[in-house]
Design a protein around this motif. Structure first.
Motif, short mmCIF file in Angstrom:
data_model
loop_
_atom_site.label_atom_id
_atom_site.label_comp_id
_atom_site.label_asym_id
_atom_site.label_seq_id
_atom_site.Cartn_x
_atom_site.Cartn_y
_atom_site.Cartn_z
N ALA A 232 -5.58 -8.21 -4.55
CA ALA A 232 -6.09 -7.36 -5.62
C ALA A 232 -6.25 -5.94 -5.09
N PHE A 233 -5.76 -4.99 -5.86
CA PHE A 233 -5.96 -3.58 -5.49
C PHE A 233 -6.89 -2.93 -6.51
N PRO A 234 -8.08 -2.55 -6.08
CA PRO A 234 -8.98 -1.86 -7.01
C PRO A 234 -8.71 -0.36 -7.02
N VAL A 235 -7.48 0.01 -6.79
CA VAL A 235 -7.12 1.41 -6.57
C VAL A 235 -7.25 2.26 -7.84
N ARG B 107 0.82 -1.21 0.00
CA ARG B 107 0.00 0.00 0.00
C ARG B 107 0.84 1.26 0.00
N ASP B 108 1.86 1.23 0.85
CA ASP B 108 2.75 2.40 0.92
C ASP B 108 3.37 2.67 -0.44
N ARG B 109 3.77 1.57 -1.10
CA ARG B 109 4.39 1.73 -2.41
C ARG B 109 3.39 2.32 -3.42
N ILE B 110 2.16 1.85 -3.36
CA ILE B 110 1.14 2.38 -4.29
C ILE B 110 0.86 3.86 -4.00
N ALA C 183 1.45 6.75 -6.68
CA ALA C 183 0.34 7.60 -7.13
C ALA C 183 0.71 9.07 -6.98
N ARG C 184 1.41 9.34 -5.88
CA ARG C 184 1.82 10.72 -5.60
C ARG C 184 2.81 11.19 -6.67
N GLU C 185 3.81 10.34 -6.94
CA GLU C 185 4.86 10.73 -7.89
C GLU C 185 4.37 10.75 -9.32
N THR C 186 3.61 9.73 -9.70
CA THR C 186 3.21 9.61 -11.11
C THR C 186 2.05 10.53 -11.46
N PHE C 187 1.07 10.62 -10.55
CA PHE C 187 -0.14 11.38 -10.91
C PHE C 187 -0.37 12.62 -10.05
N GLY C 188 0.44 12.77 -9.01
CA GLY C 188 0.29 13.95 -8.16
C GLY C 188 -0.98 13.96 -7.34
#
Length: 700
Positions: A67-70, A35-38, A42-47
């Motif tokens: 499964a991550f439905p993120v 989760r931390d990695r995701i 998300a922060r770095e790639t999509f802000g």
RNA sequence: GCACUCGUAGCUCAGUUGGAUAGAGCGUCUGACUUCGAAUCAGAAGGUCGCAGGUUCGAGCCCUGCCGGGUGCACCA
């Protein structure tokens, strides 16, 4: 063939485990790492910042381990932040590589509309799960959780409905402890209430007995018909006595006066009637505690209402409520002369229809008022304390205390909980809500959330169960889905009777299967099986389900039952009994080498691949969810989740057991894997059962 | 009347902040004991998730209405 995946679990972040022992990782920790990695990706790639990040078990093992439905959530967030519309699948693709870097992850796939499915390195995780386990840390300086349960009126034997209360409460206590909480267990003893008064009326006016005669009677009773059973019957006779022998009739005012006289004597204390009542109540408490002990249920403190009265808890609470403006004195209207707690949220037609009376116009306190005082004490906000003495010493060192009025030297720390869970049936939800509001109004800084009504539905009798008990039903009752138990009418299944019946049934089975055991071992085993059956039966229903008690179902040892789960655990033990220490040690050593030996790791991975390997792997993954199931049960206050999980684990192991020969397996690596898996399951299943209050016998 | 709660397979029940093909047990039917113990395992049949709308890419789950159970709304404890 795919192992059971029907139990699906979702995780919740628990900060208090994340800081422990960094070198021992559990499945929960691993999920957190992902989760931390995701989040950071998300922060770095999509802000964007992901708030809630759920993890699911995919519906089928072929789809992955997690499964991550993120991506669906991210698509929304990105649109909000930039106005740009992105396909969830494309988003998932960009996150994928971040997760693939993690050691424990073997590969990541994007599935469906944008699920990120993670596949673990199975050999590596087997090594991790089979390694040393982390024990729950005992943090004595942690805030205290208070649980009140059982709280049976001490005027009769416990029935099955009372047992539901006690088993739910006790299991919740075990769940809290397993999650690392500090817990104090209370059993409230209403020894000055109407119900005790009724039995006292029975002794005085029906039996014409004084205290010495009651004591002599008590001493003459045998264990098949103990004191609480005697009171059970006497209580129903008193009910008829008040109504001049007509169960459906009105109360005779002259006889009701007898009850009121006793009641006043009890409240006052220091008289012969109060002394007699104290004997009756205390003896019933002892009987009830003995019944609960049979089911492995214990308490830290018995809080007696008589001490709440005599130590003037109410007067203090009354003062606090007046000072804070929580209650007001009515000078006009139909509540004139009463102190009431106003409620503005309700929109009754009458102006003050919903106001709750706390002090009556005759200056006596309502039950709710007393309850607020007690609740304030539990939360450490009353400013008064009980005195205490030992009620019972257990051989294992546990001590059960009881409150007393007279000052004493012994003064352990009781009360002062940060959260109070009151295990009370759902019919009390309105008064419980008022207690919570009243307390929160007196002490705004703790709020209403500190008082939790752990509510549950009643245990009722199915029409069939009534027939089996020889109870005659009216036509009206017969048309109902179930019939409510009633202590007053003597309508109910006594707890000890049911336990006896279960033990007898279990003993027959044990004798059939283990004729060579000693009589004592047979009885002890039958007892454990009976406890498992009863506790599981009461736990498998969610709290807000009415249990329509059915003898056949409750007495069953097959299918979704406690004994089924026990049986699976007994099998794990018998495997290790037969394996021998060297074989087990060799298996341990083999699995330990997996991380350092590449060739071995490949062989282990091979065993864990394919249909058969995936089934084994699924079982292993399921077993590692215990930690998060406990956390989830703690948060939702729903022990049924743990019961369902335990059954799913036992079921999954039973299939594994059937499909694989462990002892006779000739391939060394394969045998090592099977042994390691069995060992992990034994630990997890035994732990899960222990939290349900179920012991695992040697044989059964 | 108001509040809370429930309605999912023949029966008893799970189904988590909405997520992939709605799951168990019992019962019924068909199989598996020269057994690491059959209190077990495998398979089959069995569903309009009370009804009707709505929100959503997506509803057993959220919203509204209705129908049908249960419980609670006392100067009882």
């Amino acid at each position: 063939m795919v192992a059971d995946r029907s139990y699906r679990s979702y995780t919740t972040y628990r900060p208090y485990t994340a800081i422990l022992c960094p070198f021992l990782m559990t499945l929960t920790d691993l999920q957190q790492k992902l989760r931390d990695r995701i989040r950071s990706a998300a922060r770095e790639t999509f802000g964007v910042e992901v708030q809630q990040l759920s993890v699911e078990a995919p519906p089928r093992a072929e789809l992955g381990d997690l499964a991550f439905p993120v991506s669906f959530e991210l698509a929304k967030l990105i649109k909000q932040a930039t106005g740009e519309k992105q396909n969830p699948r494309a988003i998932a693709e960009r996150l994928k590589s971040q997760l693939e870097d993690i050691d424990e992850v073997s590969r990541v796939e994007i599935a469906g509309a944008g699920y990120i499915n993670v596949f673990f390195d199975r050999a590596r995780l087997l090594n991790l799960f089979a390694g040393p386990t982390r024990s729950v840390p005992k943090q004595l300086d942690q805030p205290k959780q208070m649980v009140e349960h059982t709280s049976i009126n001490p005027n009769k034997a416990a029935h099955i409905g009372h047992v539901r209360n006690a088993v739910l409460g006790d299991t919740f206590v075990r769940i809290l402890k397993a999650a690392g909480d500090r817990v104090e267990v209370q059993n409230y003893i209403d020894n000055t209430g109407v119900q005790v008064a009724d039995v006292v009326v029975g002794f005085l006016h029906l039996e014409q007995m004084d205290l010495n005669q009651i004591k002599a009677l008590d001493a003459s009773l045998n264990k098949d018909y103990p004191f609480d059973y005697y009171c059970w019957d006497l209580y129903t006779r008193v009910g008829l006595f008040y109504r001049d022998g007509n169960a459906g009739g009105d109360m005779n005012p002259e006889k009701v006066k007898l009850r009121n006289d006793v009641l006043h004597a009890l409240e006052e204390g220091g008289n012969e009637i109060a002394e007699l009542a104290d004997y009756v109540a205390t003896r019933n408490v002892e009987c009830i505690i003995d019944t609960m002990e049979r089911l492995g249920i214990r308490y830290d403190l018995l809080a007696r209402e008589s001490d709440i009265l005599h130590l003037h808890f109410w007067e203090r609470a009354f003062q606090l409520m007046k000072d804070k403006g929580v209650i007001r004195y009515e000078t006009a209207g139909r509540h004139a002369g009463c102190w009431v707690m106003p409620f503005e949220s309700h929109t009754g037609t009458d102006e003050h229809e919903s106001d709750k009376i706390i002090v009556r116009s005759n200056r006596t306190v309502t039950y709710t008022g007393k309850d607020i005082a007690y609740q304030l004490w539990k939360l450490g906000k009353l400013g008064l304390d009980f005195n205490y003495k030992v009620f019972r010493d257990y051989p294992d060192g546990h001590v059960l205390w009881v409150t007393k009025t007279e000052p004493g030297t012994e003064r352990p720390q009781f009360g002062g909980g940060v959260t109070v869970y009151n295990v009370i049936d759902s019919r009390q939800s309105y008064p419980q809500e008022i207690v919570a509001r009243g307390v929160a109004a007196v002490v705004p800084e703790i709020g209403e959330d500190a008082s939790v009504h752990f509510s549950y539905e009643m245990v009722a009798l199915s029409p069939a169960a009534c027939e089996e008990l020889g109870i005659e039903l009216s036509d009206e009752d017969r048309s109902r889905p179930y019939i409510e138990m009633s202590g007053r009418k003597g309508l109910g299944v006594k707890a000890d009777d049911l336990i006896n019946q279960l033990e007898a049934g279990a003993l027959t089975e044990v004798e059939k299967r283990n004729p060579d055991l000693s009589e004592n071992d047979k009885k002890a085993t039958a007892h454990e099986v009976a406890v498992a059956a009863l506790r599981y039966f009461l736990l498998k229903f969610t709290r807000n389900t009415v249990i329509a008690f059915d003898f056949k179902e409750a007495l069953s040892f097959e299918g979704e039952t406690g004994p089924y789960c026990q049986y699976a655990a007994v099998r794990t033990n018998s495997i290790f009994r037969k394996l021998g220490n060297e074989t087990v040690a060799a298996a341990d050593a083999l699995i330990e080498q997996v991380v350092s030996d590449g060739a071995l790791q490949a062989r282990v991975a091979e065993v864990l691949s394919g249909d058969s390997g995936t089934e084994i792997w699924s079982l292993l993954m399921l077993s590692q969810q215990l930690e998060e199931v406990i956390a989830q049960c703690r948060n939702s206050a729903e022990p049924a989740n743990l019961a369902k999980y335990t059954f799913a684990l036992a079921r999954s192991f039973s299939r594994f057991y059937h499909d694989h020969r462990i002892i006779t397996e000739e391939d060394e690596v394969r045998r090592g894997v099977l042994i390691a898996v069995t060992k992990v399951i034994r630990t997890q299943l035994t732990n899960a059962l222990a939290i349900l209050g179920i012991n695992v016998p040697e044989q059964m």
